[in-house]
Write an enzyme that holds these catalytic residues in place. Structure first.
Site, mmCIF file in Angstrom:
data_model
loop_
_atom_site.group_PDB
_atom_site.id
_atom_site.type_symbol
_atom_site.label_atom_id
_atom_site.label_comp_id
_atom_site.label_asym_id
_atom_site.label_seq_id
_atom_site.Cartn_x
_atom_site.Cartn_y
_atom_site.Cartn_z
ATOM 1 N N TYR A 103 5.708 -27.042 -49.814
ATOM 2 C CA TYR A 103 5.064 -25.859 -50.339
ATOM 3 C C TYR A 103 5.288 -25.726 -51.724
ATOM 4 O O TYR A 103 5.839 -25.294 -52.614
ATOM 5 C CB TYR A 103 5.939 -24.706 -49.812
ATOM 6 C CG TYR A 103 5.649 -24.234 -48.429
ATOM 7 C CD1 TYR A 103 4.874 -23.773 -47.676
ATOM 8 C CD2 TYR A 103 6.914 -24.810 -47.697
ATOM 9 C CE1 TYR A 103 4.642 -23.627 -46.227
ATOM 10 C CE2 TYR A 103 6.845 -24.701 -46.064
ATOM 11 C CZ TYR A 103 5.734 -24.087 -45.536
ATOM 12 O OH TYR A 103 5.548 -23.947 -44.158
ATOM 13 N N CYS A 145 22.072 -12.405 -34.320
ATOM 14 C CA CYS A 145 20.622 -11.704 -33.776
ATOM 15 C C CYS A 145 19.612 -12.869 -33.771
ATOM 16 O O CYS A 145 18.337 -12.849 -34.481
ATOM 17 C CB CYS A 145 20.201 -10.520 -34.419
ATOM 18 S SG CYS A 145 18.984 -9.518 -33.565
ATOM 19 N N GLU A 188 16.521 -18.824 -53.686
ATOM 20 C CA GLU A 188 15.573 -17.838 -52.819
ATOM 21 C C GLU A 188 14.066 -18.539 -52.916
ATOM 22 O O GLU A 188 13.481 -18.349 -51.955
ATOM 23 C CB GLU A 188 15.695 -16.356 -53.507
ATOM 24 C CG GLU A 188 16.836 -15.593 -53.321
ATOM 25 C CD GLU A 188 17.072 -15.367 -51.947
ATOM 26 O OE1 GLU A 188 16.229 -15.462 -50.938
ATOM 27 O OE2 GLU A 188 18.050 -15.007 -51.645
ATOM 28 N N TYR A 231 9.292 -10.248 -51.472
ATOM 29 C CA TYR A 231 10.563 -10.720 -51.014
ATOM 30 C C TYR A 231 11.308 -11.367 -52.183
ATOM 31 O O TYR A 231 12.515 -10.883 -52.203
ATOM 32 C CB TYR A 231 10.488 -11.976 -49.946
ATOM 33 C CG TYR A 231 11.687 -12.516 -49.528
ATOM 34 C CD1 TYR A 231 12.636 -11.866 -48.643
ATOM 35 C CD2 TYR A 231 12.101 -13.709 -50.097
ATOM 36 C CE1 TYR A 231 13.956 -12.524 -48.317
ATOM 37 C CE2 TYR A 231 13.321 -14.256 -49.944
ATOM 38 C CZ TYR A 231 14.049 -13.494 -48.994
ATOM 39 O OH TYR A 231 15.585 -14.125 -49.000
ATOM 40 N N GLN A 286 10.571 -20.217 -46.165
ATOM 41 C CA GLN A 286 9.922 -21.006 -45.082
ATOM 42 C C GLN A 286 10.899 -22.589 -45.045
ATOM 43 O O GLN A 286 10.367 -23.425 -44.439
ATOM 44 C CB GLN A 286 8.534 -21.856 -45.718
ATOM 45 C CG GLN A 286 7.751 -20.575 -46.498
ATOM 46 C CD GLN A 286 6.752 -19.787 -45.373
ATOM 47 O OE1 GLN A 286 6.816 -19.949 -44.159
ATOM 48 N NE2 GLN A 286 6.006 -19.064 -45.763
ATOM 49 N N ASP A 323 12.229 -10.460 -44.370
ATOM 50 C CA ASP A 323 12.132 -11.758 -44.040
ATOM 51 C C ASP A 323 12.005 -11.769 -42.439
ATOM 52 O O ASP A 323 12.051 -10.696 -41.868
ATOM 53 C CB ASP A 323 12.649 -12.745 -44.623
ATOM 54 C CG ASP A 323 14.144 -12.694 -44.169
ATOM 55 O OD1 ASP A 323 14.529 -11.944 -43.308
ATOM 56 O OD2 ASP A 323 15.111 -13.735 -44.337
HETATM 57 FE FE1 SF4 Z 1 20.711 -8.159 -32.206
HETATM 58 FE FE2 SF4 Z 1 21.980 -8.204 -29.872
HETATM 59 FE FE3 SF4 Z 1 22.925 -7.197 -32.066
HETATM 60 FE FE4 SF4 Z 1 20.946 -5.851 -31.097
HETATM 61 S S1 SF4 Z 1 23.011 -6.115 -30.311
HETATM 62 S S2 SF4 Z 1 21.051 -6.380 -33.153
HETATM 63 S S3 SF4 Z 1 19.833 -7.513 -30.239
HETATM 64 S S4 SF4 Z 1 22.216 -9.228 -31.833
#
Ligand code: SF4
Length: 370
Positions: free
Chosen positions: A90, A200, A45, A128, A50, A146
């Site tokens: 770092y 995401c 971790e 964190y 970074q 994070d």
């Molecule tokens: Fe992220 Fe799209 Fe899932 Fe929403 S639907 S959490 S924007 S990947």
């Protein structure tokens, strides 16, 4: 503490269940996911802060090979620790981990505290790291926040708090804590981070493959492109630096930075910022005189390298210099040593220096072969 924030019970449950199932099937196989050892998890971790996963993997193996137990780390020389960390950047992380290991050994007999607050007191352990290690290694219910987590939360709940502003952290922490699956905090924390890393993503998130799309407010309102909000940062400055590799016979001079601050404890060559209308070679000779009190002359120009740190960039002109007069008096560095070019491999240097050390070695080889 959830403040005024509320998430419907059914939504929370759906997010937890879907995310944990998705994680179970889709998580990447990573070395620190093969262990329950708090020390190994802690090391991973700290390294991952970074820094990208692919960069960390070889360092993680090398570090645990060299310091397999916290006892070995605590008893190691700081220079050996920094050498093992060399190139990861770092360096305060490595220095703090080393200090923390010493405290764990002496205060807790080598056992990493499973109490969040005691662990949080150790050097280098912020919110964190404390939440990550405590939840993953000890199943303690602390939510991690994070960059990945903030992005996922910002989209899931259409949060307009800028993700790159420290004052937004409290809000994201509240959401993360509300969502946390308390019976599986480690798995849940890793699942949110993994979703941010794999699905995401910052640009072009894969919403069609996302297990949370049905409850994602940004997706269901077709506003994914609006989140996360960010405050525009000022452009990062660039500095012109001149550096001198001082030759005396077959040896060259290296200096060691103070232990505190940027690149603390690492070795380098005397040098610094070019001031006003100075030519790079003039700055080089002035900096050498100021830092180590030696009068030198330029032999040749070694090369120009560019390097980007997090908050600034440098363009560095490197000169080979000859020692003329004077004895070393340190003004800035904590230490100085005359070493052979081959000895450079034994000292930890910043990444920027590694960009010209091969040029330096090549230069010395050519001279030796003349
Ligand atoms: Fe992220 Fe799209 Fe899932 Fe929403 S639907 S959490 S924007 S990947």
């Amino acid at each position: 503490m959830s403040g005024l924030i509320q998430i419907k019970h059914a939504v929370k449950n759906q997010i937890r269940q879907r995310l944990l199932i998705w994680y179970d099937i889709n998580k990447r196989s990573l070395p620190w996911r093969e262990t329950n050892d708090p020390y190994d998890i802690w090391v991973s971790e700290v390294m991952l802060q970074q820094t990208q996963v692919a960069t960390v993997i070889p360092y993680y193996y090398r570090f645990l090979d060299r310091f397999p137990h916290i006892r070995q780390l605590a008893r190691a020389d700081l220079q050996a620790v920094l050498k093992c960390w060399e190139g990861l950047g770092y360096y305060a992380r490595a220095r703090n981990l080393h200090r923390a290991a010493d405290i764990v050994l002496n205060k807790y007999s080598g056992t990493i505290p499973s109490d969040h607050d005691a662990f949080r007191q150790l050097p280098g352990v912020g919110d964190y790291i404390a939440a990550a290690v405590q939840s993953i290694a000890f199943s303690n219910p602390y939510a991690v926040v994070d960059g990945n987590v903030k992005r996922v939360l910002a989209r899931l709940f259409c949060l307009s708090a800028p993700v790159n502003q420290p004052k937004s952290l409290k809000l994201f922490k509240q959401y993360a804590t509300l969502l946390l699956a308390r019976k599986q905090p480690g798995g849940f924390n890793q699942a949110v981070m993994e979703l941010g890393a794999l699905v995401c993503t910052p640009s072009s998130p894969l919403c069609a493959e996302c297990p949370l799309s049905m409850v994602c407010q940004a997706y269901t309102t077709k506003r994914v492109g609006e989140f996360p909000y960010k405050i525009k940062r000022r452009p990062i400055p660039q500095y012109q630096i001149a550096v001198g590799v001082i030759r005396r016979g077959s040896k060259i001079l290296i200096t060691q930075r103070q232990n505190q601050g940027l690149l603390g404890g690492l070795w380098e060559f005397p040098g610094g910022k070019i001031i006003g209308s100075e030519e790079p070679y003039q700055a080089c000779l002035r900096e050498i005189k100021e830092e180590v009190n030696l009068t030198t002359e330029i032999i040749t120009f070694i090369g120009r390298i560019k390097h980007a740190y997090t908050h600034f960039r440098i363009v560095m002109d490197v000169f080979l210099c000859r020692h003329l007069t004077g004895k070393i008096v340190l003004n800035g560095p904590q230490n100085a040593q005359w070493v052979s070019v081959d000895d450079l491999d034994y000292y930890p240097f910043p990444k920027a220096n590694h960009k010209f050390i091969p040029l330096l070695k090549k230069h010395f080889n050519e001279i030796d072969n003349q």
